[in-house]
Design an enzyme around this catalytic site. Structure first.
Site, PDB file in Angstrom:
ATOM      1  N   GLU A 104      76.592  15.432  40.022  1.00  0.00           N
ATOM      2  CA  GLU A 104      75.775  14.719  41.005  1.00  0.00           C
ATOM      3  C   GLU A 104      76.612  13.750  41.836  1.00  0.00           C
ATOM      4  O   GLU A 104      77.644  13.247  41.384  1.00  0.00           O
ATOM      5  CB  GLU A 104      74.650  13.972  40.292  1.00  0.00           C
ATOM      6  CG  GLU A 104      73.660  14.952  39.679  1.00  0.00           C
ATOM      7  CD  GLU A 104      72.542  14.306  38.883  1.00  0.00           C
ATOM      8  OE1 GLU A 104      71.407  14.762  39.025  1.00  0.00           O
ATOM      9  OE2 GLU A 104      72.789  13.371  38.115  1.00  0.00           O
ATOM     10  N   CYS A 117      78.866   7.511  46.000  1.00  0.00           N
ATOM     11  CA  CYS A 117      79.221   7.365  44.586  1.00  0.00           C
ATOM     12  C   CYS A 117      79.581   8.757  44.080  1.00  0.00           C
ATOM     13  O   CYS A 117      78.740   9.657  44.078  1.00  0.00           O
ATOM     14  CB  CYS A 117      78.012   6.786  43.853  1.00  0.00           C
ATOM     15  SG  CYS A 117      78.219   6.679  42.070  1.00  0.00           S
ATOM     16  N   CYS A 124      80.809  13.524  30.513  1.00  0.00           N
ATOM     17  CA  CYS A 124      81.716  12.426  30.176  1.00  0.00           C
ATOM     18  C   CYS A 124      81.909  12.410  28.668  1.00  0.00           C
ATOM     19  O   CYS A 124      80.984  12.695  27.913  1.00  0.00           O
ATOM     20  CB  CYS A 124      81.106  11.090  30.625  1.00  0.00           C
ATOM     21  SG  CYS A 124      82.200   9.671  30.364  1.00  0.00           S
ATOM     22  N   CYS A 131      74.102   5.395  28.408  1.00  0.00           N
ATOM     23  CA  CYS A 131      74.377   6.083  29.670  1.00  0.00           C
ATOM     24  C   CYS A 131      73.988   7.557  29.550  1.00  0.00           C
ATOM     25  O   CYS A 131      74.412   8.243  28.615  1.00  0.00           O
ATOM     26  CB  CYS A 131      75.865   5.955  30.002  1.00  0.00           C
ATOM     27  SG  CYS A 131      76.347   6.881  31.471  1.00  0.00           S
ATOM     28  N   CYS A 348      72.598   3.772  38.337  1.00  0.00           N
ATOM     29  CA  CYS A 348      73.718   3.679  37.403  1.00  0.00           C
ATOM     30  C   CYS A 348      73.306   4.191  36.026  1.00  0.00           C
ATOM     31  O   CYS A 348      72.289   3.775  35.480  1.00  0.00           O
ATOM     32  CB  CYS A 348      74.141   2.228  37.213  1.00  0.00           C
ATOM     33  SG  CYS A 348      74.703   1.470  38.700  1.00  0.00           S
TER      34      CYS A 348
END
Ligand code: SAH
Length: 363
Positions: A104, A117, A124, A131, A348
């Site tokens: 994304e 961004c 990850c 997150c 975020c």
């Protein structure tokens, strides 16, 4: 024009670039062999200076464009675009061309700037529990071209809204300093080829010390953001697992080294989690750390955004304000980040590219 030697095989032969935006000028010239030399310049200007999709670079003939797109396809296939904040936030969900890897990108319009961004990895590996990207796990690194293409494609979208992208933050999916060389190459190329000022580029890291040290020794003065979230090792070990390898004291030494050599801004990201890191004692510890630098570090306070795999809530609006006031009262520099795109899961820590995430009980 990019003539990155890394894309040369040891015997001097050129490796095939993975995509259109991974190609160097020399590699584009190879595909355009037999054409006049200025064709490469026209292509380069169309792709980077004018930020056009290949099909709109009409200085090149249709057959030439076809040859290029056959030999060097783009790497991001748009799956879905979501818009929120009255059009000010646009989230792109892409599929990487080599298979089933969703990533994304978020485009944010502010009064004075437009910021992209970017993701640096599909998924990850840092496993921060709060997150969404960390909850989904790691799939693969992105190439420099895949990072640049995110900026170019978002810029094309911004252009359609009469806006110009001026800033790039490496705050999407992935850990930039765990994919260092492609990230650095993308920084150099955003600066040289796309024409963005290095001062408008920000690398955000979970705190990988060797990567921060190398960033400090590289030539371009980018901004550094560190996702701190806790100012003592006990709490940070629990929130940000990599802290066990790179604890706070050593991390702050690396940040100091970066500041000394770059003279750029140092920002700490702090996602405020109800009852976990929003207590007066947390503000005291954090303010002490911020003030320990020659130029006090800036704190970006982000009320924790909800993610499927983490049950603790974000701090209340009042608590966020109180925490901010307390920091400022102690001489730290702090602002509350306006939450963008929560309704389209573009905020975020919410980027998981639609992948299922494991629901686990939070500590
Ligand atoms: N891996 C890098 C780049 C990602 S930046 C890094 O950690 O800095 C994404 C930012 O959003 C980081 O500061 C991250 O800690 C923060 N974040 C993650 N989950 C969040 C959530 N649920 N709410 C608010 N911020 C979050």
């Amino acid at each position: 024009m990019n003539t990155n030697p890394q894309q040369q095989a040891p015997d001097g032969e050129m490796l095939r670039p993975r995509s259109l935006y991974d190609a160097t000028g020399a590699q584009l010239a190879e595909v355009l062999a037999g054409e006049p030399a200025y064709r490469v310049k026209q292509l380069w200007a169309g792709m980077y200076e004018q930020c056009k999709p290949l099909e709109d670079i009409t200085t090149l003939s249709a057959p030439l464009r076809k040859r290029l797109s056959d030999e060097l396809p783009t790497s991001l296939l748009l799956v879905r675009e979501s818009v929120s904040d009255k059009g000010d936030t646009v989230k792109f969900l892409w599929q990487l061309a080599d298979g089933n890897h969703p990533i994304e990108t978020v485009l944010m319009h502010y009064a004075d700037r437009a910021t992209v961004c970017v993701s640096t990895q599909a998924g990850c590996a840092m496993a921060c529990g709060f997150c969404a990207t960390g909850q989904a796990g790691f799939t693969r690194h992105l190439t420099a071209g895949e990072i640049i293409e995110q900026v170019v494609r978002a810029s094309q979208r911004a252009k359609g809204m009469d806006r110009r992208v001026s800033n790039v933050v490496y705050m999407g999916m992935g850990e930039p300093l765990a994919n260092e060389e492609p990230v650095w190459e993308s920084i150099v190329r955003l600066h040289e080829d796309v024409g963005l000022s290095a001062r408008h580029l920000t690398v955000s890291t979970v705190g990988i010390i060797p990567g921060i040290n190398r960033l400090a020794s590289r030539p371009l003065p980018v901004n550094l953001a560190v996702s701190l979230h806790a100012a003592n090792d006990n709490l940070r070990d629990a929130l940000v697992p990599i802290n066990r390898r790179y604890p706070i004291k050593a991390l702050m030494e690396a940040c100091n080294g970066f500041l000394e050599s770059k003279n750029r801004r140092l920002t700490f990201e702090w996602a405020l989690i109800d009852g976990v890191n929003d207590r007066p004692s947390d503000a005291i510890e954090l303010a002490q750390i911020c003030r320990s630098f020659r130029v006090p570090a800036h704190v970006n306070l982000i009320p924790l955004n909800p993610t499927p795999g983490y049950e603790v809530r974000g701090s209340s609006r009042n608590q966020v304000q109180a925490f901010c006031d307390q920091l400022v009262g102690m001489g730290a520099n702090a602002t509350i980040r306006r939450n963008r795109g929560t309704d389209i899961a573009a905020a975020c820590g919410q980027l998981a590219a639609g992948q299922p995430v494991q629901i686990s009980r939070s500590k």
